[in-house]
Design a protein around this motif. Structure first.
Motif, PDB file in Angstrom:
ATOM      1  N   VAL A  72       0.845  -1.204   0.000  1.00  0.00           N
ATOM      2  CA  VAL A  72       0.000   0.000   0.000  1.00  0.00           C
ATOM      3  C   VAL A  72       0.881   1.256   0.000  1.00  0.00           C
ATOM      4  O   VAL A  72       0.604   2.215  -0.717  1.00  0.00           O
ATOM      5  CB  VAL A  72      -0.977  -0.012   1.206  1.00  0.00           C
ATOM      6  CG1 VAL A  72      -1.736   1.294   1.303  1.00  0.00           C
ATOM      7  CG2 VAL A  72      -1.949  -1.185   1.092  1.00  0.00           C
ATOM      8  N   VAL A  73       1.979   1.216   0.778  1.00  0.00           N
ATOM      9  CA  VAL A  73       2.889   2.373   0.818  1.00  0.00           C
ATOM     10  C   VAL A  73       3.394   2.688  -0.593  1.00  0.00           C
ATOM     11  O   VAL A  73       3.354   3.832  -1.030  1.00  0.00           O
ATOM     12  CB  VAL A  73       4.105   2.096   1.748  1.00  0.00           C
ATOM     13  CG1 VAL A  73       5.082   3.267   1.718  1.00  0.00           C
ATOM     14  CG2 VAL A  73       3.644   1.827   3.173  1.00  0.00           C
ATOM     15  N   TYR A  74       3.850   1.655  -1.332  1.00  0.00           N
ATOM     16  CA  TYR A  74       4.417   1.904  -2.669  1.00  0.00           C
ATOM     17  C   TYR A  74       3.345   2.263  -3.686  1.00  0.00           C
ATOM     18  O   TYR A  74       3.574   3.073  -4.569  1.00  0.00           O
ATOM     19  CB  TYR A  74       5.251   0.710  -3.138  1.00  0.00           C
ATOM     20  CG  TYR A  74       6.426   0.474  -2.227  1.00  0.00           C
ATOM     21  CD1 TYR A  74       7.203   1.555  -1.806  1.00  0.00           C
ATOM     22  CD2 TYR A  74       6.737  -0.797  -1.751  1.00  0.00           C
ATOM     23  CE1 TYR A  74       8.269   1.376  -0.933  1.00  0.00           C
ATOM     24  CE2 TYR A  74       7.808  -0.985  -0.881  1.00  0.00           C
ATOM     25  CZ  TYR A  74       8.568   0.108  -0.477  1.00  0.00           C
ATOM     26  OH  TYR A  74       9.609  -0.067   0.381  1.00  0.00           O
ATOM     27  N   GLU A  75       2.166   1.670  -3.554  1.00  0.00           N
ATOM     28  CA  GLU A  75       1.105   1.978  -4.511  1.00  0.00           C
ATOM     29  C   GLU A  75       0.640   3.426  -4.341  1.00  0.00           C
ATOM     30  O   GLU A  75       0.467   4.143  -5.309  1.00  0.00           O
ATOM     31  CB  GLU A  75      -0.077   1.018  -4.347  1.00  0.00           C
ATOM     32  CG  GLU A  75      -1.248   1.273  -5.286  1.00  0.00           C
ATOM     33  CD  GLU A  75      -0.883   1.179  -6.775  1.00  0.00           C
ATOM     34  OE1 GLU A  75       0.052   0.428  -7.119  1.00  0.00           O
ATOM     35  OE2 GLU A  75      -1.522   1.872  -7.583  1.00  0.00           O
ATOM     36  N   VAL A  80       5.720   9.901   2.927  1.00  0.00           N
ATOM     37  CA  VAL A  80       5.826   9.395   4.298  1.00  0.00           C
ATOM     38  C   VAL A  80       7.165   8.662   4.397  1.00  0.00           C
ATOM     39  O   VAL A  80       7.756   8.318   3.392  1.00  0.00           O
ATOM     40  CB  VAL A  80       4.685   8.408   4.655  1.00  0.00           C
ATOM     41  CG1 VAL A  80       3.333   9.088   4.600  1.00  0.00           C
ATOM     42  CG2 VAL A  80       4.697   7.177   3.744  1.00  0.00           C
ATOM     43  N   GLU A  81       7.607   8.455   5.630  1.00  0.00           N
ATOM     44  CA  GLU A  81       8.888   7.764   5.819  1.00  0.00           C
ATOM     45  C   GLU A  81       8.635   6.382   6.418  1.00  0.00           C
ATOM     46  O   GLU A  81       7.883   6.264   7.388  1.00  0.00           O
ATOM     47  CB  GLU A  81       9.740   8.607   6.770  1.00  0.00           C
ATOM     48  CG  GLU A  81      11.166   8.150   6.868  1.00  0.00           C
ATOM     49  CD  GLU A  81      11.965   9.050   7.821  1.00  0.00           C
ATOM     50  OE1 GLU A  81      11.738  10.286   7.848  1.00  0.00           O
ATOM     51  OE2 GLU A  81      12.789   8.483   8.554  1.00  0.00           O
ATOM     52  N   VAL A  82       9.244   5.348   5.832  1.00  0.00           N
ATOM     53  CA  VAL A  82       9.137   4.001   6.404  1.00  0.00           C
ATOM     54  C   VAL A  82      10.170   3.893   7.521  1.00  0.00           C
ATOM     55  O   VAL A  82      11.352   4.100   7.304  1.00  0.00           O
ATOM     56  CB  VAL A  82       9.388   2.920   5.333  1.00  0.00           C
ATOM     57  CG1 VAL A  82       9.419   1.533   5.964  1.00  0.00           C
ATOM     58  CG2 VAL A  82       8.309   2.986   4.251  1.00  0.00           C
ATOM     59  N   VAL A  83       9.710   3.615   8.737  1.00  0.00           N
ATOM     60  CA  VAL A  83      10.603   3.631   9.895  1.00  0.00           C
ATOM     61  C   VAL A  83      11.082   2.238  10.278  1.00  0.00           C
ATOM     62  O   VAL A  83      12.212   2.061  10.710  1.00  0.00           O
ATOM     63  CB  VAL A  83       9.885   4.236  11.130  1.00  0.00           C
ATOM     64  CG1 VAL A  83      10.882   4.490  12.242  1.00  0.00           C
ATOM     65  CG2 VAL A  83       9.147   5.483  10.784  1.00  0.00           C
ATOM     66  N   GLN A 180       5.582  -6.689   3.610  1.00  0.00           N
ATOM     67  CA  GLN A 180       5.187  -6.987   4.984  1.00  0.00           C
ATOM     68  C   GLN A 180       4.687  -5.690   5.606  1.00  0.00           C
ATOM     69  O   GLN A 180       4.814  -4.627   5.003  1.00  0.00           O
ATOM     70  CB  GLN A 180       6.354  -7.557   5.782  1.00  0.00           C
ATOM     71  CG  GLN A 180       7.543  -6.636   5.918  1.00  0.00           C
ATOM     72  CD  GLN A 180       8.626  -7.239   6.817  1.00  0.00           C
ATOM     73  OE1 GLN A 180       8.479  -7.315   8.019  1.00  0.00           O
ATOM     74  NE2 GLN A 180       9.718  -7.685   6.206  1.00  0.00           N
ATOM     75  N   ALA A 181       4.107  -5.796   6.781  1.00  0.00           N
ATOM     76  CA  ALA A 181       3.622  -4.586   7.453  1.00  0.00           C
ATOM     77  C   ALA A 181       4.813  -3.739   7.902  1.00  0.00           C
ATOM     78  O   ALA A 181       5.826  -4.268   8.351  1.00  0.00           O
ATOM     79  CB  ALA A 181       2.774  -4.967   8.653  1.00  0.00           C
ATOM     80  N   VAL A 182       4.685  -2.422   7.735  1.00  0.00           N
ATOM     81  CA  VAL A 182       5.742  -1.507   8.173  1.00  0.00           C
ATOM     82  C   VAL A 182       5.128  -0.365   8.983  1.00  0.00           C
ATOM     83  O   VAL A 182       3.935  -0.083   8.877  1.00  0.00           O
ATOM     84  CB  VAL A 182       6.526  -0.898   6.971  1.00  0.00           C
ATOM     85  CG1 VAL A 182       7.404  -1.936   6.305  1.00  0.00           C
ATOM     86  CG2 VAL A 182       5.600  -0.252   5.944  1.00  0.00           C
ATOM     87  N   LEU A 183       5.995   0.266   9.776  1.00  0.00           N
ATOM     88  CA  LEU A 183       5.581   1.463  10.489  1.00  0.00           C
ATOM     89  C   LEU A 183       6.008   2.661   9.645  1.00  0.00           C
ATOM     90  O   LEU A 183       7.169   2.761   9.263  1.00  0.00           O
ATOM     91  CB  LEU A 183       6.261   1.512  11.865  1.00  0.00           C
ATOM     92  CG  LEU A 183       5.793   2.657  12.754  1.00  0.00           C
ATOM     93  CD1 LEU A 183       4.428   2.319  13.360  1.00  0.00           C
ATOM     94  CD2 LEU A 183       6.798   2.934  13.865  1.00  0.00           C
ATOM     95  N   ILE A 184       5.058   3.536   9.336  1.00  0.00           N
ATOM     96  CA  ILE A 184       5.404   4.752   8.589  1.00  0.00           C
ATOM     97  C   ILE A 184       5.188   5.963   9.490  1.00  0.00           C
ATOM     98  O   ILE A 184       4.400   5.908  10.433  1.00  0.00           O
ATOM     99  CB  ILE A 184       4.563   4.907   7.299  1.00  0.00           C
ATOM    100  CG1 ILE A 184       3.047   4.862   7.591  1.00  0.00           C
ATOM    101  CG2 ILE A 184       4.928   3.835   6.287  1.00  0.00           C
ATOM    102  CD1 ILE A 184       2.176   5.227   6.390  1.00  0.00           C
TER     103      ILE A 184
END
Ligand code: ATP
Ligand code: ZN
Length: 285
Positions: A72-75, A80-83, A180-184
């Motif tokens: 979802v982040v890339y789409e 936002v920053e992936v932490v 995978q799930a990430v914190l942004i």
């Protein structure tokens, strides 16, 4: 002022997101139809949202941080920053075609074809990188039925076990993203909020480390103690305690699970007995 975190309201990431917060000692009252909930023992407020909306909310600072799939982040491609990678929600975004099609990665199969997907941006980027001209047909769900009803020649969709593809007569031919799930986080997070985030990350990391490590206890004959201790390096060095029975000691150590399996035969050969492997809840080193 506390931190706000957006997590999925319901769906595949919801339970693991809540579980992660709980493992970090954060208690949230989770009403089913609630939009938000405040933690009772940590300065954080949780917003429950559709996963697709989370990157936009974090870009706009409506939520300071969020948990969402990398897919979802890339789409969405928001600022936002992936932490941190969180180790759950693992899946891959793959191209699939009908099982009867001949597909060979060098044959340019996709050239001039139509691909159905809910991930038009990621797929377009992939096609551009490979210099393939294909038509993307964006649909919002049930992508896997598209080839069967003549809507598209191929699909690009999330896969974990592959059983959905199989049931629809499709085969996976190319993986274009591992996810995978990430914190942004919001890019301009203030100092005070960053401090709370650092505290939260410290807890996330303690939980993650604990998951990769096990507490090992075993009984060792004293004549082989040196060898057994050398097989159990531990955080500093193993703890050795005498057993009530003379000639034997109890050895305690912390090891990664892989290290343990790599050494198990040698431990047994050196006479180790009564080996216990115990999960660790938190680990701070
Ligand atoms: P929402 O209602 O929040 O929009 P959704 O239907 O888009 O939910 P889910 O199916 O709950 O989303 O999936 C959420 C995320 O879980 C995906 O974006 C992906 O990162 C991850 N995921 C892990 N395994 C799978 C899988 N097999 N299929 C789909 N998503 C998966
Ligand atoms: Zn969604």
């Amino acid at each position: 002022m506390g931190l706000t975190i957006a997590i999925q309201k319901s769906g595949r990431l919801h339970d693991d997101s809540i579980k992660l917060l709980k493992e970090c000692g954060i208690d949230i009252a989770n009403g089913v139809n609630k939009l938000k909930a405040e933690a009772s023992n940590f300065p954080i407020e949780v917003y429950f949202l559709r996963d697709d909306d989370i990157p936009q909310y974090v870009e706009d600072a409506v939520a300071d941080i969020g948990i969402v799939g990398e897919n979802v982040v890339y789409e969405k491609n928001k600022k936002v920053e992936v932490v941190e990678k969180l180790g759950f929600g693992k899946c891959r975004l793959s191209i699939a075609v009908s099982r009867n099609e001949k597909y060979d990665e060098h044959s340019n199969y996709l050239e001039g074809k139509r691909i159905a997907t809910t991930y038009p941006h990621i797929v377009q980027k992939y096609l551009d990188e490979k210099n393939i001209n294909a038509e993307i047909h964006e649909i919002s769900g049930s992508v896997e039925i598209a080839p069967g009803i003549g809507l598209a020649h191929a699909i690009c969709d999330l896969v974990s076990s592959g059983s959905t593809l199989f049931m629809n007569g499709l085969k996976e031919v190319e993986t274009i993203l591992q996810s995978q799930a990430v914190l942004i986080k919001h890019k301009g997070l203030g100092a005070e909020k960053q401090q709370i985030l650092d505290k939260l990350l410290f807890r996330f990391q303690a939980v993650k480390k604990a998951k990769n490590n096990k507490y090992i206890l075993l009984n060792a004959p004293n004549e082989n103690l040196a060898e057994i201790v050398s097989l159990l390096p531990g955080m500093k060095s193993p703890t050795v305690l005498p057993l009530a029975e003379t000639g034997w000691s109890s050895v305690h150590s912390v090891l990664s699970e892989n290290e343990f399996w790599d050494n198990i035969e040698r431990l047994k050969a050196a006479g180790a007995q009564g080996i216990l492997v115990v999960p660790i809840e938190k680990m701070i080193i």
